[in-house]
Design a protein around this motif. Structure first.
Motif, mmCIF file in Angstrom:
data_model
loop_
_atom_site.group_PDB
_atom_site.id
_atom_site.type_symbol
_atom_site.label_atom_id
_atom_site.label_comp_id
_atom_site.label_asym_id
_atom_site.label_seq_id
_atom_site.Cartn_x
_atom_site.Cartn_y
_atom_site.Cartn_z
ATOM 1 N N ALA A 120 0.498 -1.526 -0.156
ATOM 2 C CA ALA A 120 0.226 -0.342 -0.397
ATOM 3 C C ALA A 120 1.023 1.438 -0.010
ATOM 4 C CB ALA A 120 -1.217 0.403 1.376
ATOM 5 N N VAL A 121 2.030 1.178 0.453
ATOM 6 C CA VAL A 121 2.698 2.449 0.933
ATOM 7 C C VAL A 121 3.441 2.429 0.074
ATOM 8 C CG1 VAL A 121 4.898 3.104 2.038
ATOM 9 C CG2 VAL A 121 2.972 2.819 3.414
ATOM 10 N N SER A 122 3.656 1.561 -1.123
ATOM 11 C CA SER A 122 4.541 1.698 -2.468
ATOM 12 C C SER A 122 3.798 2.291 -3.056
ATOM 13 C CB SER A 122 5.061 0.240 -2.727
ATOM 14 O OG SER A 122 5.330 -0.101 -3.798
ATOM 15 N N ALA A 123 2.447 1.637 -3.153
ATOM 16 C CA ALA A 123 1.193 2.118 -4.206
ATOM 17 C C ALA A 123 0.931 4.050 -4.132
ATOM 18 C CB ALA A 123 -0.258 1.510 -4.637
ATOM 19 N N TRP A 124 0.894 3.944 -2.623
ATOM 20 C CA TRP A 124 0.707 5.553 -2.393
ATOM 21 C C TRP A 124 2.157 6.122 -2.815
ATOM 22 C CZ3 TRP A 124 3.143 7.688 1.937
ATOM 23 C CH2 TRP A 124 3.223 9.372 2.078
ATOM 24 N N LEU A 125 3.271 5.934 -2.658
ATOM 25 C CA LEU A 125 4.801 6.506 -3.034
ATOM 26 C C LEU A 125 4.266 6.968 -4.639
ATOM 27 C CD1 LEU A 125 7.139 5.382 -0.777
ATOM 28 C CD2 LEU A 125 6.302 7.401 -0.541
ATOM 29 N N VAL A 126 3.900 6.240 -5.303
ATOM 30 C CA VAL A 126 4.198 6.351 -6.459
ATOM 31 C C VAL A 126 3.220 7.652 -7.123
ATOM 32 C CG1 VAL A 126 3.653 4.990 -9.458
ATOM 33 C CG2 VAL A 126 5.019 4.163 -7.473
ATOM 34 N N TRP A 127 1.221 6.906 -6.750
ATOM 35 C CA TRP A 127 0.460 7.476 -6.822
ATOM 36 C C TRP A 127 0.798 9.164 -6.520
ATOM 37 C CZ3 TRP A 127 -2.867 9.906 -2.836
ATOM 38 C CH2 TRP A 127 -4.114 11.107 -3.114
ATOM 39 N N GLN A 128 1.239 9.212 -5.341
ATOM 40 C CA GLN A 128 1.721 10.696 -4.419
ATOM 41 C C GLN A 128 2.438 11.818 -5.334
ATOM 42 O OE1 GLN A 128 4.079 10.495 -1.246
ATOM 43 N NE2 GLN A 128 3.285 12.378 -0.528
ATOM 44 N N LYS A 129 3.283 11.132 -5.984
ATOM 45 C CA LYS A 129 4.272 11.814 -6.988
ATOM 46 C C LYS A 129 3.392 11.804 -7.960
ATOM 47 C CE LYS A 129 9.291 12.041 -8.569
ATOM 48 N NZ LYS A 129 10.544 11.723 -7.667
ATOM 49 N N TYR A 130 3.215 10.913 -9.285
ATOM 50 C CA TYR A 130 2.511 10.745 -10.508
ATOM 51 C C TYR A 130 1.141 11.039 -10.937
ATOM 52 C CZ TYR A 130 7.297 10.042 -11.496
ATOM 53 O OH TYR A 130 9.004 9.586 -11.812
ATOM 54 N N GLY A 131 0.244 10.662 -9.866
ATOM 55 C CA GLY A 131 -1.319 10.754 -10.121
ATOM 56 C C GLY A 131 -1.461 9.313 -10.626
ATOM 57 N N PHE A 132 -2.533 9.137 -11.198
ATOM 58 C CA PHE A 132 -3.251 8.392 -12.688
ATOM 59 C C PHE A 132 -2.844 8.337 -13.085
ATOM 60 C CE2 PHE A 132 -5.903 6.913 -8.537
ATOM 61 C CZ PHE A 132 -5.386 5.947 -8.397
ATOM 62 N N SER A 133 -2.732 9.678 -14.075
ATOM 63 C CA SER A 133 -2.374 9.237 -15.372
ATOM 64 C C SER A 133 -1.546 9.553 -15.297
ATOM 65 C CB SER A 133 -3.089 11.941 -15.416
ATOM 66 O OG SER A 133 -2.200 11.910 -15.172
#
Length: 155
Positions: free
Chosen positions: A60-73
């Motif tokens: 979850a933290v891993s996905a959040w780190l990617v999402w936080q920096k780049y967003g879904f798009s």
């Protein structure tokens, strides 16, 4: 990104991962699993409820780190692979513990392993810390794959 939005995003990823965990946990090992011939290196049952929550939290933290920096798009491919491996993760418990399909579960866990590897590599490209957080999960599923293979051979 403000603090509330930042941590509500983390909570969202934790919820998503623990929904997959709850689906997987629905299919308990039970007597069928206890009766299987197992290799000597099978972990005791008490290990699983300790290891899996740690791994789901790291995922979850891993996905959040990617999402936080780049967003879904800007991280669509990486986050789609993450979702795909999460679905495969939950499906394995259904196949193995729910349906007792050891061979089918073996084929499925190999697909899961590939999906985790792709996710890890894509996360690594986006944010190295996110990639590193996926490594223990990849290692655990590598071990679980070997165990599934051994159970397939022995039973």
């Amino acid at each position: 990104m403000n603090t509330v939005k930042k941590f509500s995003g983390l909570a969202g990823w934790i919820i998503v991962c623990f929904i997959a965990a709850a689906i997987g946990a629905y299919f308990e090992p039970g007597q069928w699993y206890e009766a299987l011939n197992k290799p000597s290196w099978t972990p005791p049952n008490w290990v699983f409820p300790i290891v899996w929550p740690i791994l789901y939290t790291m995922m979850a933290v891993s996905a959040w780190l990617v999402w936080q920096k780049y967003g879904f798009s800007q991280a669509r491919q990486a986050l789609n692979w993450f979702g795909f491996q999460l679905i495969l993760n939950a499906a394995w418990s259904w196949l193995f513990f729910g349906e007792h399909l050891i061979g089918t579960a073996l084929a499925e866990i190999l697909l899961l392993w590939i999906a985790i590897l792709f996710t890890t590599m894509l996360f690594w490209k986006k944010r190295k810390s996110a990639g590193w957080l996926m490594v223990p999960y990849l290692l655990w599923v590598s071990y679980a794959s070997a165990l599934n293979f051994s159970l397939f051979q022995l039973n």
